[in-house]
Motif scaffolding. Structure first.
Motif, PDB file in Angstrom:
ATOM      1  N   TYR A   1      -5.523  -0.248  -2.044  1.00 25.69           N
ATOM      2  CA  TYR A   1      -5.553  -1.304  -3.071  1.00 25.69           C
ATOM      3  C   TYR A   1      -6.751  -1.174  -3.993  1.00 25.69           C
ATOM      4  O   TYR A   1      -6.634  -1.331  -5.204  1.00 25.69           O
ATOM      5  CB  TYR A   1      -5.637  -2.704  -2.444  1.00 25.69           C
ATOM      6  CG  TYR A   1      -4.555  -3.057  -1.473  1.00 25.69           C
ATOM      7  CD1 TYR A   1      -3.241  -2.638  -1.646  1.00 25.69           C
ATOM      8  CD2 TYR A   1      -4.842  -3.852  -0.366  1.00 25.69           C
ATOM      9  CE1 TYR A   1      -2.259  -2.991  -0.743  1.00 25.69           C
ATOM     10  CE2 TYR A   1      -3.858  -4.204   0.536  1.00 25.69           C
ATOM     11  CZ  TYR A   1      -2.575  -3.773   0.349  1.00 25.69           C
ATOM     12  OH  TYR A   1      -1.613  -4.122   1.241  1.00 25.69           O
ATOM     13  N   ASN A   2      -7.921  -0.912  -3.412  1.00 29.06           N
ATOM     14  CA  ASN A   2      -9.180  -1.028  -4.152  1.00 29.06           C
ATOM     15  C   ASN A   2      -9.830   0.289  -4.554  1.00 29.06           C
ATOM     16  O   ASN A   2     -10.704   0.295  -5.419  1.00 29.06           O
ATOM     17  CB  ASN A   2     -10.192  -1.837  -3.334  1.00 29.06           C
ATOM     18  CG  ASN A   2      -9.678  -3.217  -2.997  1.00 29.06           C
ATOM     19  OD1 ASN A   2      -9.106  -3.892  -3.848  1.00 29.06           O
ATOM     20  ND2 ASN A   2      -9.860  -3.627  -1.757  1.00 29.06           N
TER      21      ASN A   2
ATOM     22  N   SER B   1       0.833  -1.210   0.000  1.00 25.28           N
ATOM     23  CA  SER B   1       0.000   0.000   0.000  1.00 25.28           C
ATOM     24  C   SER B   1       0.865   1.258   0.000  1.00 25.28           C
ATOM     25  O   SER B   1       0.539   2.243  -0.657  1.00 25.28           O
ATOM     26  CB  SER B   1      -0.970   0.001   1.182  1.00 25.28           C
ATOM     27  OG  SER B   1      -0.274  -0.008   2.408  1.00 25.28           O
TER      28      SER B   1
ATOM     29  N   TRP C   1      -7.068   2.848   5.249  1.00 20.34           N
ATOM     30  CA  TRP C   1      -6.799   1.426   5.383  1.00 20.34           C
ATOM     31  C   TRP C   1      -6.045   0.966   4.141  1.00 20.34           C
ATOM     32  O   TRP C   1      -6.260   1.492   3.053  1.00 20.34           O
ATOM     33  CB  TRP C   1      -8.102   0.636   5.523  1.00 20.34           C
ATOM     34  CG  TRP C   1      -8.785   0.881   6.818  1.00 20.34           C
ATOM     35  CD1 TRP C   1      -9.885   1.672   7.018  1.00 20.34           C
ATOM     36  CD2 TRP C   1      -8.417   0.372   8.100  1.00 20.34           C
ATOM     37  NE1 TRP C   1     -10.212   1.673   8.345  1.00 20.34           N
ATOM     38  CE2 TRP C   1      -9.333   0.890   9.040  1.00 20.34           C
ATOM     39  CE3 TRP C   1      -7.391  -0.477   8.548  1.00 20.34           C
ATOM     40  CZ2 TRP C   1      -9.253   0.579  10.395  1.00 20.34           C
ATOM     41  CZ3 TRP C   1      -7.321  -0.774   9.904  1.00 20.34           C
ATOM     42  CH2 TRP C   1      -8.246  -0.256  10.806  1.00 20.34           C
ATOM     43  N   ASP C   2      -5.189  -0.018   4.316  1.00 19.20           N
ATOM     44  CA  ASP C   2      -4.464  -0.584   3.176  1.00 19.20           C
ATOM     45  C   ASP C   2      -5.422  -0.964   2.053  1.00 19.20           C
ATOM     46  O   ASP C   2      -5.151  -0.700   0.880  1.00 19.20           O
ATOM     47  CB  ASP C   2      -3.683  -1.841   3.593  1.00 19.20           C
ATOM     48  CG  ASP C   2      -2.482  -1.525   4.469  1.00 19.20           C
ATOM     49  OD1 ASP C   2      -2.021  -0.365   4.478  1.00 19.20           O
ATOM     50  OD2 ASP C   2      -2.000  -2.457   5.134  1.00 19.20           O
ATOM     51  N   GLU C   3      -6.560  -1.575   2.417  1.00 20.64           N
ATOM     52  CA  GLU C   3      -7.529  -2.031   1.409  1.00 20.64           C
ATOM     53  C   GLU C   3      -8.081  -0.869   0.585  1.00 20.64           C
ATOM     54  O   GLU C   3      -8.404  -1.041  -0.588  1.00 20.64           O
ATOM     55  CB  GLU C   3      -8.683  -2.794   2.073  1.00 20.64           C
ATOM     56  CG  GLU C   3      -8.297  -4.156   2.591  1.00 20.64           C
ATOM     57  CD  GLU C   3      -7.480  -4.105   3.893  1.00 20.64           C
ATOM     58  OE1 GLU C   3      -7.532  -3.075   4.617  1.00 20.64           O
ATOM     59  OE2 GLU C   3      -6.764  -5.078   4.160  1.00 20.64           O
ATOM     60  N   GLU C   4      -8.194   0.312   1.201  1.00 19.33           N
ATOM     61  CA  GLU C   4      -8.655   1.484   0.447  1.00 19.33           C
ATOM     62  C   GLU C   4      -7.646   1.837  -0.641  1.00 19.33           C
ATOM     63  O   GLU C   4      -8.028   2.197  -1.752  1.00 19.33           O
ATOM     64  CB  GLU C   4      -8.857   2.684   1.376  1.00 19.33           C
ATOM     65  CG  GLU C   4     -10.032   2.561   2.308  1.00 19.33           C
ATOM     66  CD  GLU C   4     -10.129   3.758   3.222  1.00 19.33           C
ATOM     67  OE1 GLU C   4     -11.014   4.604   2.980  1.00 19.33           O
ATOM     68  OE2 GLU C   4      -9.309   3.856   4.159  1.00 19.33           O
TER      69      GLU C   4
ATOM     70  N   TYR D   1      -4.011  -4.504   9.206  1.00 21.66           N
ATOM     71  CA  TYR D   1      -4.798  -5.262  10.172  1.00 21.66           C
ATOM     72  C   TYR D   1      -4.304  -5.087  11.607  1.00 21.66           C
ATOM     73  O   TYR D   1      -5.088  -5.190  12.548  1.00 21.66           O
ATOM     74  CB  TYR D   1      -4.833  -6.747   9.792  1.00 21.66           C
ATOM     75  CG  TYR D   1      -3.514  -7.448   9.964  1.00 21.66           C
ATOM     76  CD1 TYR D   1      -3.213  -8.090  11.159  1.00 21.66           C
ATOM     77  CD2 TYR D   1      -2.563  -7.456   8.951  1.00 21.66           C
ATOM     78  CE1 TYR D   1      -1.991  -8.724  11.337  1.00 21.66           C
ATOM     79  CE2 TYR D   1      -1.346  -8.088   9.120  1.00 21.66           C
ATOM     80  CZ  TYR D   1      -1.065  -8.722  10.317  1.00 21.66           C
ATOM     81  OH  TYR D   1       0.142  -9.331  10.484  1.00 21.66           O
TER      82      TYR D   1
END
Length: 128
Positions: A105-106, A26, A100-103, A71
């Motif tokens: 990424y996505n 990220s 967040w890392d997922e934000e 996480y």
């Protein structure tokens, strides 16, 4: 108006260098959008010591910190440490935004829009 210098612990410089050389995915993704003054002409740095902490990204001119959370930030004790850290950064006059890392990424376009809006806001508040 002269703005205060952001203090840092020089003993953290080596650890910051290690983290820069071992970035998370990220961090690499976001760095590719921030480096080289790509964000409205402002200079961002990654993994920099601030006080006794290391921040993921900082634009000293704007007093802006960007943190990316994975996480481990869901753990109870980490949340408390994040709060304490946030208070210390605020005491230095820094504004922090978190993703967040997922934000990253996505939803990188949304992340960049939030950063851009925050840069514009900080620029106005600081009279730049």
């Amino acid at each position: 108006m002269k703005r205060p210098i952001i203090p840092y612990n020089p003993r953290l410089k080596q650890r910051a260098r290690e983290l820069r050389n071992n970035s998370t995915l990220s961090e690499v993704i976001l760095w590719n959008h921030l480096k080289g003054k790509q964000m409205l002409g402002f200079d961002f740095h990654r993994q920099r010591p601030v006080g006794n902490y290391l921040v993921d990204f900082i634009c000293s001119e704007l007093y802006l910190v960007i943190e990316l959370d994975g996480y481990t930030h869901l753990l109870d004790e980490q949340g408390e440490r994040d709060e304490l850290r946030e208070k210390q950064l605020k005491a230095f006059g820094l504004h922090t935004i978190r993703f967040w890392d997922e934000e990253v990424y996505n939803e990188i376009d949304n992340v960049l829009r939030v950063i851009e809006a925050t840069v514009i806001k900080q620029k106005k508040q600081l009279g730049l």
